[in-house]
Design a protein around this motif. Sequence first.
Motif, PDB file in Angstrom:
ATOM      1  N   SER A   1       0.827  -1.207   0.000  1.00 48.56           N
ATOM      2  CA  SER A   1       0.000   0.000   0.000  1.00 48.56           C
ATOM      3  C   SER A   1       0.859   1.254   0.000  1.00 48.56           C
ATOM      4  O   SER A   1       0.562   2.229  -0.697  1.00 48.56           O
ATOM      5  CB  SER A   1      -0.925   0.006   1.224  1.00 48.56           C
ATOM      6  OG  SER A   1      -0.181   0.093   2.436  1.00 48.56           O
ATOM      7  N   GLY A   2       1.963   1.234   0.769  1.00 56.34           N
ATOM      8  CA  GLY A   2       2.841   2.399   0.823  1.00 56.34           C
ATOM      9  C   GLY A   2       3.502   2.691  -0.510  1.00 56.34           C
ATOM     10  O   GLY A   2       3.546   3.836  -0.971  1.00 56.34           O
ATOM     11  N   ILE A   3       4.019   1.654  -1.175  1.00 58.53           N
ATOM     12  CA  ILE A   3       4.716   1.845  -2.444  1.00 58.53           C
ATOM     13  C   ILE A   3       3.732   2.194  -3.553  1.00 58.53           C
ATOM     14  O   ILE A   3       4.037   2.991  -4.443  1.00 58.53           O
ATOM     15  CB  ILE A   3       5.528   0.597  -2.809  1.00 58.53           C
ATOM     16  CG1 ILE A   3       6.519   0.274  -1.683  1.00 58.53           C
ATOM     17  CG2 ILE A   3       6.285   0.815  -4.107  1.00 58.53           C
ATOM     18  CD1 ILE A   3       7.390   1.449  -1.271  1.00 58.53           C
ATOM     19  N   THR A   4       2.532   1.611  -3.515  1.00 59.16           N
ATOM     20  CA  THR A   4       1.504   2.012  -4.480  1.00 59.16           C
ATOM     21  C   THR A   4       1.193   3.494  -4.344  1.00 59.16           C
ATOM     22  O   THR A   4       1.016   4.213  -5.342  1.00 59.16           O
ATOM     23  CB  THR A   4       0.229   1.184  -4.279  1.00 59.16           C
ATOM     24  OG1 THR A   4       0.520  -0.208  -4.439  1.00 59.16           O
ATOM     25  CG2 THR A   4      -0.846   1.587  -5.278  1.00 59.16           C
ATOM     26  N   GLY A   5       1.157   3.960  -3.100  1.00 58.02           N
ATOM     27  CA  GLY A   5       0.928   5.390  -2.863  1.00 58.02           C
ATOM     28  C   GLY A   5       2.030   6.255  -3.448  1.00 58.02           C
ATOM     29  O   GLY A   5       1.773   7.328  -3.994  1.00 58.02           O
ATOM     30  N   THR A   6       3.279   5.787  -3.370  1.00 55.61           N
ATOM     31  CA  THR A   6       4.379   6.586  -3.917  1.00 55.61           C
ATOM     32  C   THR A   6       4.303   6.682  -5.440  1.00 55.61           C
ATOM     33  O   THR A   6       4.669   7.714  -6.020  1.00 55.61           O
ATOM     34  CB  THR A   6       5.747   6.009  -3.505  1.00 55.61           C
ATOM     35  OG1 THR A   6       5.904   4.695  -4.033  1.00 55.61           O
ATOM     36  CG2 THR A   6       5.906   5.976  -1.996  1.00 55.61           C
ATOM     37  N   VAL A   7       3.840   5.605  -6.102  1.00 53.28           N
ATOM     38  CA  VAL A   7       3.668   5.655  -7.553  1.00 53.28           C
ATOM     39  C   VAL A   7       2.621   6.705  -7.918  1.00 53.28           C
ATOM     40  O   VAL A   7       2.848   7.582  -8.768  1.00 53.28           O
ATOM     41  CB  VAL A   7       3.258   4.276  -8.108  1.00 53.28           C
ATOM     42  CG1 VAL A   7       2.944   4.375  -9.601  1.00 53.28           C
ATOM     43  CG2 VAL A   7       4.359   3.263  -7.870  1.00 53.28           C
ATOM     44  N   LEU A   8       1.461   6.623  -7.260  1.00 53.88           N
ATOM     45  CA  LEU A   8       0.398   7.591  -7.525  1.00 53.88           C
ATOM     46  C   LEU A   8       0.858   9.006  -7.173  1.00 53.88           C
ATOM     47  O   LEU A   8       0.572   9.963  -7.903  1.00 53.88           O
ATOM     48  CB  LEU A   8      -0.854   7.219  -6.718  1.00 53.88           C
ATOM     49  CG  LEU A   8      -1.477   5.847  -7.021  1.00 53.88           C
ATOM     50  CD1 LEU A   8      -2.627   5.568  -6.072  1.00 53.88           C
ATOM     51  CD2 LEU A   8      -1.939   5.771  -8.464  1.00 53.88           C
ATOM     52  N   GLY A   9       1.591   9.114  -6.057  1.00 55.11           N
ATOM     53  CA  GLY A   9       2.058  10.431  -5.629  1.00 55.11           C
ATOM     54  C   GLY A   9       3.062  11.037  -6.586  1.00 55.11           C
ATOM     55  O   GLY A   9       3.039  12.251  -6.843  1.00 55.11           O
ATOM     56  N   SER A  10       3.954  10.226  -7.137  1.00 58.91           N
ATOM     57  CA  SER A  10       4.950  10.742  -8.073  1.00 58.91           C
ATOM     58  C   SER A  10       4.282  11.359  -9.292  1.00 58.91           C
ATOM     59  O   SER A  10       4.650  12.449  -9.747  1.00 58.91           O
ATOM     60  CB  SER A  10       5.892   9.617  -8.508  1.00 58.91           C
ATOM     61  OG  SER A  10       6.658   9.141  -7.423  1.00 58.91           O
ATOM     62  N   TRP A  11       3.292  10.683  -9.835  1.00 61.06           N
ATOM     63  CA  TRP A  11       2.595  11.206 -11.021  1.00 61.06           C
ATOM     64  C   TRP A  11       1.717  12.406 -10.641  1.00 61.06           C
ATOM     65  O   TRP A  11       1.651  13.384 -11.390  1.00 61.06           O
ATOM     66  CB  TRP A  11       1.759  10.100 -11.647  1.00 61.06           C
ATOM     67  CG  TRP A  11       2.610   8.970 -12.162  1.00 61.06           C
ATOM     68  CD1 TRP A  11       3.929   9.037 -12.524  1.00 61.06           C
ATOM     69  CD2 TRP A  11       2.223   7.607 -12.356  1.00 61.06           C
ATOM     70  NE1 TRP A  11       4.388   7.806 -12.936  1.00 61.06           N
ATOM     71  CE2 TRP A  11       3.373   6.899 -12.850  1.00 61.06           C
ATOM     72  CE3 TRP A  11       1.039   6.899 -12.182  1.00 61.06           C
ATOM     73  CZ2 TRP A  11       3.348   5.553 -13.158  1.00 61.06           C
ATOM     74  CZ3 TRP A  11       1.017   5.550 -12.495  1.00 61.06           C
ATOM     75  CH2 TRP A  11       2.151   4.887 -12.978  1.00 61.06           C
ATOM     76  N   MET A  12       1.047  12.313  -9.482  1.00 65.83           N
ATOM     77  CA  MET A  12       0.169  13.406  -9.064  1.00 65.83           C
ATOM     78  C   MET A  12       0.963  14.680  -8.782  1.00 65.83           C
ATOM     79  O   MET A  12       0.606  15.770  -9.228  1.00 65.83           O
ATOM     80  CB  MET A  12      -0.609  12.988  -7.810  1.00 65.83           C
ATOM     81  CG  MET A  12      -1.517  14.086  -7.256  1.00 65.83           C
ATOM     82  SD  MET A  12      -2.313  13.566  -5.718  1.00 65.83           S
ATOM     83  CE  MET A  12      -0.907  13.599  -4.586  1.00 65.83           C
ATOM     84  N   TRP A  13       2.089  14.549  -8.056  1.00 67.47           N
ATOM     85  CA  TRP A  13       2.888  15.723  -7.724  1.00 67.47           C
ATOM     86  C   TRP A  13       3.632  16.248  -8.938  1.00 67.47           C
ATOM     87  O   TRP A  13       3.903  17.451  -9.035  1.00 67.47           O
ATOM     88  CB  TRP A  13       3.868  15.390  -6.609  1.00 67.47           C
ATOM     89  CG  TRP A  13       3.203  15.200  -5.286  1.00 67.47           C
ATOM     90  CD1 TRP A  13       2.926  14.013  -4.681  1.00 67.47           C
ATOM     91  CD2 TRP A  13       2.702  16.211  -4.408  1.00 67.47           C
ATOM     92  NE1 TRP A  13       2.293  14.227  -3.492  1.00 67.47           N
ATOM     93  CE2 TRP A  13       2.140  15.554  -3.297  1.00 67.47           C
ATOM     94  CE3 TRP A  13       2.679  17.599  -4.465  1.00 67.47           C
ATOM     95  CZ2 TRP A  13       1.564  16.252  -2.239  1.00 67.47           C
ATOM     96  CZ3 TRP A  13       2.101  18.294  -3.409  1.00 67.47           C
ATOM     97  CH2 TRP A  13       1.553  17.622  -2.312  1.00 67.47           C
ATOM     98  N   GLY A  14       3.970  15.353  -9.883  1.00 66.01           N
ATOM     99  CA  GLY A  14       4.555  15.828 -11.123  1.00 66.01           C
ATOM    100  C   GLY A  14       3.610  16.766 -11.852  1.00 66.01           C
ATOM    101  O   GLY A  14       4.008  17.820 -12.364  1.00 66.01           O
ATOM    102  N   TRP A  15       2.342  16.384 -11.913  1.00 68.02           N
ATOM    103  CA  TRP A  15       1.325  17.252 -12.510  1.00 68.02           C
ATOM    104  C   TRP A  15       1.147  18.531 -11.710  1.00 68.02           C
ATOM    105  O   TRP A  15       1.101  19.634 -12.266  1.00 68.02           O
ATOM    106  CB  TRP A  15       0.003  16.486 -12.591  1.00 68.02           C
ATOM    107  CG  TRP A  15      -1.166  17.354 -12.970  1.00 68.02           C
ATOM    108  CD1 TRP A  15      -1.544  17.728 -14.228  1.00 68.02           C
ATOM    109  CD2 TRP A  15      -2.108  17.947 -12.064  1.00 68.02           C
ATOM    110  NE1 TRP A  15      -2.661  18.530 -14.167  1.00 68.02           N
ATOM    111  CE2 TRP A  15      -3.027  18.679 -12.857  1.00 68.02           C
ATOM    112  CE3 TRP A  15      -2.263  17.936 -10.682  1.00 68.02           C
ATOM    113  CZ2 TRP A  15      -4.097  19.387 -12.291  1.00 68.02           C
ATOM    114  CZ3 TRP A  15      -3.303  18.647 -10.118  1.00 68.02           C
ATOM    115  CH2 TRP A  15      -4.216  19.362 -10.923  1.00 68.02           C
ATOM    116  N   LEU A  16       1.079  18.401 -10.373  1.00 73.24           N
ATOM    117  CA  LEU A  16       0.846  19.566  -9.529  1.00 73.24           C
ATOM    118  C   LEU A  16       2.006  20.555  -9.615  1.00 73.24           C
ATOM    119  O   LEU A  16       1.801  21.777  -9.631  1.00 73.24           O
ATOM    120  CB  LEU A  16       0.654  19.116  -8.076  1.00 73.24           C
ATOM    121  CG  LEU A  16       0.095  20.164  -7.108  1.00 73.24           C
ATOM    122  CD1 LEU A  16      -1.333  20.533  -7.495  1.00 73.24           C
ATOM    123  CD2 LEU A  16       0.125  19.633  -5.676  1.00 73.24           C
ATOM    124  N   GLY A  17       3.247  20.045  -9.687  1.00 73.46           N
ATOM    125  CA  GLY A  17       4.399  20.928  -9.777  1.00 73.46           C
ATOM    126  C   GLY A  17       4.391  21.776 -11.025  1.00 73.46           C
ATOM    127  O   GLY A  17       4.873  22.917 -11.018  1.00 73.46           O
TER     128      GLY A  17
END
Length: 552
Positions: A159-175
Amino acid sequence: MPPRSSTATRAQAPRGFQRPVAFWLGTAICTAGVVLHLPMYFGARHMHYHLAGMRPDPAMIFGMALIGVGLVVTLYGLLPKRSRQIREAAVGIRVRALDDAPIRAPHVLLLIVMAVAVTIDVMKPTSLAFVASGAAEEYGLRSPTHPDGSISVAWLPLSGITGTVLGSWMWGWLGDRIGRRASILFAGMLFVTTSICGTMPSFTWNIIMCLVMGMGAGGMLPLTFTLLAETIPARHRGWLMVLVGGDIAGAYVITSWLAAELTPTFSWRILWLIGLPTGLVFLALNRWIPESPRYLLARGRQAEAEAVMTRYGAAVVHERNARPTASAADAPRGFRTLLRRGLAGPTLAITLLGIGVGLTTYGFQQWVPTNLERMGLSGVNSAYVVRNAALLGLPLTVLTAWMYQTLGSRRTLVTLSGLTGVTLFGFVLAGDALAHRELLLSLLLVVPLSGISSVAAAVMGYAAEVYPTLVRSRGAGLAAGMTKVGGVLILALTVAAATVPSIASTALIGAVPLLAAALALVRLAPETKNRDLEEISDTLLADGTNPPAAPR
């Protein structure tokens, strides 16, 4: 040479928060919400901080509500006051002046703060390797040391690593949408709030909070590398990014040391709770984090960009009759831009290497402490063995930075991925027999633990260099996400197989894709050494080719 803009002269410092009162109010609310979770944790000290089976008390429930409100207020304090369309008028400012500027004190302070950010960020997912054994014991989960459990402990890191995958793409967009600085600080706020993962009484809530924690932690790396790439002069950019990113190994050293020193007294939960003080320390350092001048220019915020450039020693030069570059004229946006002609080759190479890094990090490295215990070492001894190997490997970070600067980005990536893959085959050949040869075990662990961290740092730095400004954060987010996708795959297999693979199996799984990625990089990776960011992206976008340009 035209005179420097008077606007930049009047602007003595870059803008801080859009709404500082809202930001700090939200920070205070979130902190209070986290603190309200602690009484239940400390109340269980006579049971060695075991919370399994307990019901959340009213303070904890109220604290969760405060955190939700605080995050909304914090984000409101960071968002730009109004949305702006991309303007080509700012193209007349010579951004290359940033690449000609000398390294000054603001650069050094930025590097230090970003190193702190990387360390705190990596400590989050790294801790998963050290909480698995304790969580399995407390919740009665199935693991190599507790084979009778009904549910696999691998659900927690999955669950933690799945979150990091989603977070990397989400924060890439947000940045790319709200700015590098605003996104970095909001990610820091999530470091603080997700520390409550250490107080969750049920395993189900631990899985949910680990997913949220991963989404917060997944964004810091791509944002950090994007900001550094757009701020550090070209001749120093590559090796300094790798050096900062190499602190991934330092984070592993710190986490393994904390696991050995604190968990015997405060249980595995303390490794999550330290996110509260570390996150607040990072937020306190916010004044030394600027917004990217390249991003500001791309968004039409010219006065702010000139102020940042002046602060970093770059003479702001206005070029008369300047035509938009290929990257500005095309105004590429969205993740699909990363697959357009010219960028597809680097994207494929980065994706392959990222998957190899993820399979090694979360297949081999993730289960090193657990596999060492299965081989006969105690929990404390396994933590110390991992720490010692990581300490021995710290000089590899400096070596990688030197290689990136001297040999260039492509040769460095090929060499590191190939070397790590070959070393992993040593574990395939030796297997569990290494438990009786502690010195050899520590030496062999050096490259997979520290070497793979250097590979991850190098590929992140490389991704931040090859993509255009308007999608650079997305490109770095893609690279960061790919380094975690391998982790999701291997952890999902672990859950499905109902057992943790042996150290030889995880080594083989990591070695094969790394060696394949090394071969792919030879043909698909353009060189970035000492090249202006605009030159790299314009060449790729305009020509649709990946020429290995000669270093200047």
